[in-house]
Structures are given as C-alpha cells and as structure tokens.
Design a protein around this motif. Structure first.
Motif, PDB file in Angstrom:
ATOM      1  N   LYS A   1      69.414 -49.380 -55.610  1.00 56.53           N
ATOM      2  CA  LYS A   1      68.941 -48.038 -55.240  1.00 56.53           C
ATOM      3  C   LYS A   1      70.077 -47.241 -54.594  1.00 56.53           C
ATOM      4  N   PRO A   2      70.161 -45.937 -54.883  1.00 61.91           N
ATOM      5  CA  PRO A   2      71.169 -45.122 -54.186  1.00 61.91           C
ATOM      6  C   PRO A   2      70.754 -44.916 -52.726  1.00 61.91           C
ATOM      7  N   ASP A   3      71.757 -44.702 -51.860  1.00 59.59           N
ATOM      8  CA  ASP A   3      71.421 -44.414 -50.461  1.00 59.59           C
ATOM      9  C   ASP A   3      70.818 -43.013 -50.358  1.00 59.59           C
ATOM     10  N   SER A   4      71.362 -42.092 -51.166  1.00 58.92           N
ATOM     11  CA  SER A   4      70.781 -40.746 -51.196  1.00 58.92           C
ATOM     12  C   SER A   4      71.035 -40.129 -52.561  1.00 58.92           C
ATOM     13  N   GLY A   5      70.365 -39.016 -52.832  1.00 60.00           N
ATOM     14  CA  GLY A   5      70.495 -38.364 -54.133  1.00 60.00           C
ATOM     15  C   GLY A   5      69.336 -38.726 -55.038  1.00 60.00           C
ATOM     16  N   ARG A   6      69.287 -38.089 -56.209  1.00 63.00           N
ATOM     17  CA  ARG A   6      68.159 -38.323 -57.129  1.00 63.00           C
ATOM     18  C   ARG A   6      68.652 -38.631 -58.526  1.00 63.00           C
ATOM     19  N   ILE A   7      67.919 -39.508 -59.206  1.00 61.06           N
ATOM     20  CA  ILE A   7      68.221 -39.805 -60.609  1.00 61.06           C
ATOM     21  C   ILE A   7      66.973 -39.450 -61.415  1.00 61.06           C
ATOM     22  N   LEU A   8      67.141 -38.596 -62.416  1.00 60.37           N
ATOM     23  CA  LEU A   8      65.983 -38.159 -63.201  1.00 60.37           C
ATOM     24  C   LEU A   8      66.139 -38.562 -64.664  1.00 60.37           C
ATOM     25  N   PHE A   9      65.027 -38.976 -65.275  1.00 64.96           N
ATOM     26  CA  PHE A   9      64.967 -39.251 -66.706  1.00 64.96           C
ATOM     27  C   PHE A   9      64.045 -38.219 -67.324  1.00 64.96           C
ATOM     28  N   TYR A  10      64.566 -37.431 -68.224  1.00 68.50           N
ATOM     29  CA  TYR A  10      63.782 -36.339 -68.828  1.00 68.50           C
ATOM     30  C   TYR A  10      63.099 -35.511 -67.742  1.00 68.50           C
ATOM     31  N   GLY A  11      63.781 -35.305 -66.673  1.00 64.66           N
ATOM     32  CA  GLY A  11      63.289 -34.423 -65.627  1.00 64.66           C
ATOM     33  C   GLY A  11      62.397 -35.061 -64.582  1.00 64.66           C
ATOM     34  N   HIS A  12      62.069 -36.354 -64.747  1.00 65.30           N
ATOM     35  CA  HIS A  12      61.237 -37.000 -63.719  1.00 65.30           C
ATOM     36  C   HIS A  12      61.925 -38.262 -63.193  1.00 65.30           C
ATOM     37  N   ALA A  13      61.463 -38.696 -62.016  1.00 58.69           N
ATOM     38  CA  ALA A  13      62.044 -39.911 -61.429  1.00 58.69           C
ATOM     39  C   ALA A  13      61.694 -41.108 -62.320  1.00 58.69           C
ATOM     40  N   LEU A  14      62.568 -42.106 -62.337  1.00 57.45           N
ATOM     41  CA  LEU A  14      62.373 -43.288 -63.201  1.00 57.45           C
ATOM     42  C   LEU A  14      61.029 -43.953 -62.895  1.00 57.45           C
ATOM     43  N   GLU A  15      60.220 -44.130 -63.937  1.00 58.12           N
ATOM     44  CA  GLU A  15      58.933 -44.806 -63.770  1.00 58.12           C
ATOM     45  C   GLU A  15      59.012 -46.178 -64.430  1.00 58.12           C
ATOM     46  N   THR A  16      57.991 -47.004 -64.148  1.00 58.63           N
ATOM     47  CA  THR A  16      58.014 -48.389 -64.638  1.00 58.63           C
ATOM     48  C   THR A  16      58.249 -48.450 -66.148  1.00 58.63           C
ATOM     49  N   GLY A  17      57.538 -47.602 -66.887  1.00 57.80           N
ATOM     50  CA  GLY A  17      57.643 -47.659 -68.347  1.00 57.80           C
ATOM     51  C   GLY A  17      58.980 -47.169 -68.882  1.00 57.80           C
ATOM     52  N   ASP A  18      59.722 -46.375 -68.068  1.00 54.38           N
ATOM     53  CA  ASP A  18      60.978 -45.805 -68.555  1.00 54.38           C
ATOM     54  C   ASP A  18      62.007 -46.870 -68.907  1.00 54.38           C
ATOM     55  N   LYS A  19      61.945 -47.994 -68.185  1.00 52.79           N
ATOM     56  CA  LYS A  19      62.930 -49.049 -68.446  1.00 52.79           C
ATOM     57  C   LYS A  19      62.849 -49.542 -69.890  1.00 52.79           C
ATOM     58  N   ASP A  20      61.637 -49.449 -70.452  1.00 49.86           N
ATOM     59  CA  ASP A  20      61.466 -49.928 -71.828  1.00 49.86           C
ATOM     60  C   ASP A  20      62.166 -49.028 -72.843  1.00 49.86           C
ATOM     61  N   THR A  21      62.482 -47.784 -72.423  1.00 48.84           N
ATOM     62  CA  THR A  21      63.136 -46.864 -73.370  1.00 48.84           C
ATOM     63  C   THR A  21      64.657 -46.914 -73.236  1.00 48.84           C
ATOM     64  N   ILE A  22      65.130 -47.796 -72.336  1.00 47.04           N
ATOM     65  CA  ILE A  22      66.580 -47.901 -72.125  1.00 47.04           C
ATOM     66  C   ILE A  22      67.081 -49.253 -72.630  1.00 47.04           C
ATOM     67  N   GLY A  23      68.042 -49.210 -73.526  1.00 46.39           N
ATOM     68  CA  GLY A  23      68.709 -50.448 -73.954  1.00 46.39           C
ATOM     69  C   GLY A  23      69.956 -50.616 -73.111  1.00 46.39           C
ATOM     70  N   TYR A  24      70.258 -51.841 -72.738  1.00 43.73           N
ATOM     71  CA  TYR A  24      71.366 -52.035 -71.786  1.00 43.73           C
ATOM     72  C   TYR A  24      72.252 -53.209 -72.189  1.00 43.73           C
ATOM     73  N   LEU A  25      73.539 -52.959 -72.184  1.00 44.79           N
ATOM     74  CA  LEU A  25      74.507 -54.043 -72.371  1.00 44.79           C
ATOM     75  C   LEU A  25      75.340 -54.101 -71.099  1.00 44.79           C
ATOM     76  N   PRO A  26      75.060 -55.087 -70.234  1.00 45.72           N
ATOM     77  CA  PRO A  26      75.777 -55.107 -68.954  1.00 45.72           C
ATOM     78  C   PRO A  26      77.221 -55.584 -69.101  1.00 45.72           C
ATOM     79  N   GLU A  27      78.009 -55.276 -68.073  1.00 41.31           N
ATOM     80  CA  GLU A  27      79.401 -55.752 -68.081  1.00 41.31           C
ATOM     81  C   GLU A  27      79.415 -57.267 -67.933  1.00 41.31           C
ATOM     82  N   GLU A  28      78.568 -57.749 -67.001  1.00 43.39           N
ATOM     83  CA  GLU A  28      78.430 -59.197 -66.828  1.00 43.39           C
ATOM     84  C   GLU A  28      77.508 -59.672 -67.923  1.00 43.39           C
TER      85      GLU A  28
END
Lengths: 301, 438
Positions: free
Chosen positions: A55-82
């Motif tokens: 979590k950030p200490d301050s500031g906001r992160i928006l997905f399509y204009g709203h804060a990240l919701e539980t279901g949003d993670k399913d729309t993100i594909g991720y390839l981590p560095e580790e």
C-alpha cells in the motif's frame, strides 16, 4: 473515458527512506507504457503498489477512475520481476491454478491452458514438471500465466532482464501482439533501448522521483540537439546554417545554428546540387537523455 | 467466504497429499511406532515367561517363632510339588491359603524356613545360591515389628522388588492370627477393603461404575484435545514448508497479484489444516481396533461435540495464522520453524496442565486457563467433556477466543503480506514492530 491506470501523488517509504516520491501518471487504453529507470530507482515498488501487493503511504491509485476493487485484480495480468513457478508441479496444473485464481472456472481454465500451449507450440510439455523445462520454456510458461485469463491490462516488471537474444525477441514480439490485440501494457525496465523500440509513452524514475514523463518521440525530440547525421560530398565548413560539425566514421554530425531547421539545410544542399547518401535527424537516445538528466547536464530544450 | 480461498485451499491440500513424502509419513510413522513396541513387547513377554519359570527362594530365620511352633514341621520335602502347575511351596507353615499359594506362584517367590539359630546356615545358603537372600525375624519382633533382610550387595533392590516383603507380611498375618480369631476375620485383616464404585446420574439413577464408561467419557474430550495438538503440529510443518517453497520459488508476487494476503493465508490454513487432519484420520484408522473396543462406551452428546469442534477450529485458526505470519518472515524452512517455534511451544503448553485439568476441572486455575486464548481451546475441550464448564465460562471463553482469532489473523496477515516478499534479508524486531502497527 478515464485513463486505465491513474497514479496521483503516490508516496511510499521503507524504514523512513523514501522509495517513491510524488509519483503521478496516467496510462491510456491500448498503449504500451514504459516505467523506466535504473535498478533500485523504485520501479518495482511502484508496480507492487499498482497491483495492491503493498500500500502507498499517501496518494491515490485509480483503475478506470475508481479505487482498485477486489474484482479488478482479475483484469490485470502480471509478470513479476521475481519470477517463479511451482517447480515440482506439472505445467498444466500450474497454469490451471493461476487461471482459476484470476477468476476462471475449471473447464475454461483448462481450455485456456490447452489453447495457449498449442499457440506457442508447447503442447508436448503439458504433463512435464516445470523444473524439467529449459529457462526459455519456463519464460514462456510465465508469459502464458500472465495472460491466460484474458486481462485488459498487462503489467510486466523487467520482462527483458536475463534473456538471451532469442528470448528477448520472443518477449518483444509478445508485447507487440498484446498491443495489436488492444491490450494496455505497462512495462518496467532499465533497458532504455527496448523502451525506445516498444513504448508509446514513458515515465522515467530516478531515486524514487519522476524525471521524465510523456510520449517517447516527443521526449526524444525535446531533449535532442538541433543536429543532423549526414553523409554528403560537401565541405561542411561552407554550409551557412551549420555552427559546428563532428565526423565519426563515415557519417558527420552537424549542429544547426539557432533559427534553422533541418529542412533549411536540406533545401540548401538541393540547391547546391550536393550529392547526399544519408540524411537523418540526430535524436538523442533515451540513455543519453537519462545520463544527462542524472548528471544534471540537461540542455534546456 | 471468497471463492479464491477455496481454490488456494484445494491446491494446497492436493499439493501436500499427493506428495510421496506425505504418503510415506502417513504409513511409516504408525509402523515406526508400532514395530518397536511389538518387538519390545515380544521380547519382554518372552523374558517374563522365562522369569516365571524361575522361582526366587528367600530364606526366613524366625527367631521370634511367630510363624508356628516349628516352622519347618510341615515343610514339603524338597522337590515335592505343590498343587498342579504350581511351584513347590517350601515354607513350613500350612496356614497359607490357596489364594496365597496362587499369589506365590504368580510372583514366583517361595520361602525356605530355617531354625531360629540357623543364621549361619542361611548365610551359607545365600553364598552358594540356594536362597537369593533371607529375612531374620528378631526375638523382639512382636514389640517392634522390625524384620531384617540380608541380601547380596549387588542384588538387594531386585529381590525386594519382587514383593517378598508383602508376601512375608501375609504369612505373618496368617501365623499371628491362627486360631485366635475366626478365619473370616483373618480374611478381613488381610483384605479390609473391596470397594465397589457406583455412580449417581443427573436424574438420580444409580449405576455400577464401569471402567469403559469412565474411559469413554474422558476419551472424547481428550481425543479432541489431542487431535487439536497433533493436527496443529502436522499442519504447522506443512504451512512452514509451503511458505518456504513459495518464497524459494519466488512465486509469492504472482500469487498476490491475484489474491489478497488474507485469501492466500486463509486458503493455506484451510487446505493444510485439512491435510493435517487427513493424516491424523489415517493414523486413527490404524488404531481402529482399540477405538472400536471403547466405542460402545462413548457417550455422545451433540452439544459437546459442536462446542469441541468450535474450539478446535478457533484454536487451529489462532495458532495456524500466527505460525504462518511469523513463519513467513524466515528465508528458509529451518529459519521459519525457529521463528514459529514459540507458537508451537505455546500450543503444547496445556499438555503440561492436562493432569491438573482432568482431576480438577473446576479449580480456579482450570477456569483461568479457559479464558487465556492460547490455552483455552484444549482446556475448554477437556472441561466441556467433563461437564465442568458452565455457560458463563463457555460463552465468555468463546468470546475471548473469537476476538483473539480476529486480532491474530489480522496481525498475521500484516506480517504475511510483508514477510512473503522479503527475500534475502531477515527483519529486525523493531522492523516487525513497526509493520504490525503501521
């Protein structure tokens, strides 16, 4: 339409040491967006905050204009560095698991695994254990894991690190294919050459702070000298609009005097009937721009 | 509950139970426990059968002449057998009854009586091994009750252990009371109490106490308590192994891009707890014989069962989440085990008090332990089983435990979220403290 991802004044520190300071940028639908910076600049921290791992200490992160919701993670594909996979498990088991964690049901996940393994001509490794695959093969499996659930956004953290030329091309083609299929891609890398080749826009971070943000082509133009790289049968000292020039190998870099544009030079050469074999605007590379910024030697645009 | 928790749980469960290590452990541990017991049992049975064939002969020099006018007058001749299948009885008094003869036979002890002045003979007999040792009943015995035993310096303890003392005591009671009181009184002096235990039920019905009923009543609560411990130890091993593998494989970040730390932790707790239970259940099946034996005596009370199950689940969540939270801070499984060791130690603590709780379930200490979250699950399972926990205790303890579970899961999730992404560095205590309060 709101941006796909929007970061607003993000701040994050670890043990009182600032890792990301006042980071703000937007990622638009369908673009390839690069987060660029040297190792330890804060890229991975930024990405981990994007997908809500930290979590950030301050500031906001928006997905399509709203804060990240539980279901949003399913729309993100991720390839981590580790990068990692369950080494002792079979390829299809691992992929099915990741697909199901992204919200797919069992049959759809299994169908997806078959589809992507066939697409990458890897159907024969389906029942092999991950640890029995070559590094390149594992890389492909990781890429499949990132996109198997059909995400709208694909986030790739250092996708080129540690790759040989063959796999490097594989990953680049993969990103091109994602862009072509309309996905939004956010990639982080310290390899500036790759960003120049792939990204539409970039966010350059150094020591946790933004040092550059905007379209790649514009940045390059903005930070370039008013110079031309050319090869021509002419005495460069005679050309009126040239301030100075340097010859390196068979090409010469000429610096235009203030108030002249490349077209002026081209017109003069044509009028003088000079034979030109090569003529190109000399943009600064991102690497040069970055080094200059870091050293505080940036020319005013 | 989130669907993803179940997906994680399913994967964790299958990943464990499909491992060769699991199958080997499940089968090998009962065998490893049973095999030495069978071998030791066989050897000791063989040994005791051999020992029974040997009769230990102890001498008695009765200087007080209390075992009869002439203790040797009725002495069966050497080599003469007693009743069929019994060892020769060599003592001179015929006053011993059949019961005693049987007892003598079982203990494998018999007495050789000497003349009151034959101390040296007895001593010589001991030297040549005719008797193992010998008692001297001094002249002033009636006044003092003092009897002296002479044994070989290297063997005193073993002879005495074989109950020669009490056997001689019975001989003396018989001799002293012979013809002085009725045989019935002799019998009562020798065996003054034969207690029959009756129980009074809740509605006043009186029933004969049955060992199986007692065992059965205590078995369920104890069984649940033990099940909690064993499942916890099994599951904690799997939990720590699983986190160490995922950290080692660098897979955590990929997982956390799809699930929240709480979902991941919850899935692991459920899946690996179930794997631990599967293991314990299979072991119980190995012990099916003894379990079936006491099953008819088991008193099944639905409320007790539900409450025990509730304590079991809450206890598992409490300890499991903390083990996972602390364990996630370690770089390797070994390190994780060290970090989580304090929790498993705390979980085992009620075992130390189990005797006290079983015998004194209503004591202040037992009640107090029922309100401490770390001891509450096993203590309350036992107390409820023994019907000593009132509603106030039960509801209060459940409330404290549920609140603690909530706090511990939240705390563990915080540690887990940070711990699983820590590679190559061990956090300091002040760092952990800051994370917890962040």
């Amino acid at each position: 339409m709101p941006p796909v991802i929007s970061l607003k004044s993000i701040y994050k520190s670890f043990d009182q040491k600032a890792a990301v300071v006042d980071a703000s940028f937007d990622v638009d639908e369908g673009e390839v967006f690069g987060v660029l910076g040297p190792n330890g600049a804060g890229k991975t921290t930024l990405i981990r905050m994007l997908i809500d791992i930290i979590k950030p200490d301050s500031g906001r992160i928006l997905f399509y204009g709203h804060a990240l919701e539980t279901g949003d993670k399913d729309t993100i594909g991720y390839l981590p560095e580790e990068r990692g996979l369950y080494k002792k498990q079979k390829v299809h088991e691992v992929l099915t698991y990741f697909a199901r964690l992204k919200g797919m049901d069992g049959p759809a996940a299994r169908a997806g695994v078959t589809h992507y393994l066939d697409l990458l001509e890897m159907a024969d490794v389906r029942n092999k254990r991950v640890e029995d695959l070559s590094k390149g093969m594992q890389q492909k499996i990781q890429l499949i894991a990132a996109i198997i659930a059909g995400p709208r956004i694909v986030i790739l953290d250092e996708p080129f690190s540690g790759l040989d030329p063959v796999n490097l091309r594989l990953v680049r083609d993969f990103i091109w294919a994602l862009k072509k299929s309309g996905k939004t891609v956010l990639l982080s890398t310290h390899m500036m050459v790759q960003v120049e080749a792939i990204c539409d826009r970039l966010f350059m971070i150094y020591d946790g702070r933004c040092v550059l943000y905007g379209p790649v082509a514009e940045i390059k133009r903005q930070f370039s000298d008013n110079a031309i790289l050319m090869r021509a049968a002419v005495d460069y000292a005679r050309i009126p609009m040239i301030g100075r020039f340097t010859t390196n190998g068979d090409a010469t870099k000429v610096y235009l005097k203030s108030g002249f544009v490349p077209l002026d030079l081209l017109q003069w050469l044509t009028e003088q009937k000079v034979e030109i074999s090569y003529f190109e605007q000399a943009y600064a590379s991102l690497e040069d721009i970055f080094v200059n910024i870091v050293k505080g030697k940036t020319r005013e645009p | 509950m989130s669907r993803k928790i179940w997906i994680v749980a399913q994967r964790e469960y299958l990943a464990v139970v499909k491992r060769w290590g699991f199958i080997v452990t499940v089968v090998m541990i009962p065998l490893a426990i049973a095999l030495p017991s069978v071998i030791i049992g066989f050897i000791s049975a063989h040994q005791s059968a051999k020992d029974e064939q040997k009769t230990v002969v102890l001498g008695v020099v009765d200087q007080a002449r209390v075992t009869g006018d002439d203790p040797t007058q009725d002495l069966p001749q050497k080599g003469q057998s007693g009743p069929p299948g019994e060892v020769p009885v060599l003592y001179g008094s015929l006053r011993l009854q059949l019961e005693l003869a049987r007892w003598v036979n079982r203990q494998g002890i018999s007495f050789r009586f000497y003349e009151p002045d034959a101390f040296e003979t007895a001593q010589m007999d001991m030297k040549v091994g005719r008797v193992r040792g010998f008692y001297v009943i001094p002249e002033e015995y009636l006044k003092t009750g003092k009897v002296i035993y002479y044994g070989r310096a290297d063997n005193v303890f073993r002879d005495r252990l074989r109950s020669g003392d009490s056997l001689l005591g019975t001989v003396l009671v018989d001799s002293l009371l012979h013809n002085k009181v009725s045989p019935m009184i002799v019998q009562r002096v020798k065996s003054p109490l034969m207690v029959e235990e009756l129980t009074v039920g809740e509605s006043g019905q009186i029933a004969k106490n049955n060992l199986f009923v007692t065992v059965g009543r205590n078995l369920l609560p104890l069984g649940f308590g033990m099940l909690l411990m064993v499942s916890l130890f099994m599951a904690s091993g799997y939990l720590l192994h699983g986190v160490a593998v995922e950290k080692g494989n660098r897979i955590m970040e990929l997982l956390l891009s799809s699930v929240t730390p709480v979902e991941l932790m919850g899935g692991k707790l459920i899946g690996l707890g179930a794997a631990g239970l599967t293991q314990v259940t299979i072991w119980l099946l190995f012990a099916l014989g003894p379990v079936l034996f006491v099953l008819p005596a088991l008193e099944f009370r639905p409320l007790q069962f539900v409450l025990s199950l509730l304590y079991f689940l809450l206890g598992y969540l409490l300890f499991g989440s903390l083990i996972l939270g602390l364990g996630s801070l370690g770089e390797t499984q070994h390190e994780a085990q060290q970090l989580a060791g304090i929790i498993t130690f705390t979980a085992a603590l009620p075992l130390v008090f189990s005797g006290l709780i079983l015998t004194n379930p209503d004591s202040t200490l037992s009640r107090l332990l029922g309100f401490i979250p770390f001891t509450a699950p096993s203590v309350m399972i036992i107390r409820i089983g023994l019907r000593s926990a009132g509603w106030i205790d039960t509801v209060g303890s459940l409330a404290v435990l549920a609140l603690s579970v909530y706090l511990c899961v939240s705390l563990a999730a915080k540690l887990f979220r940070i711990g699983v992404l820590l590679y190559g560095k061990r956090p300091t205590i002040p760092e952990i403290w800051r994370w917890v309060w962040a």
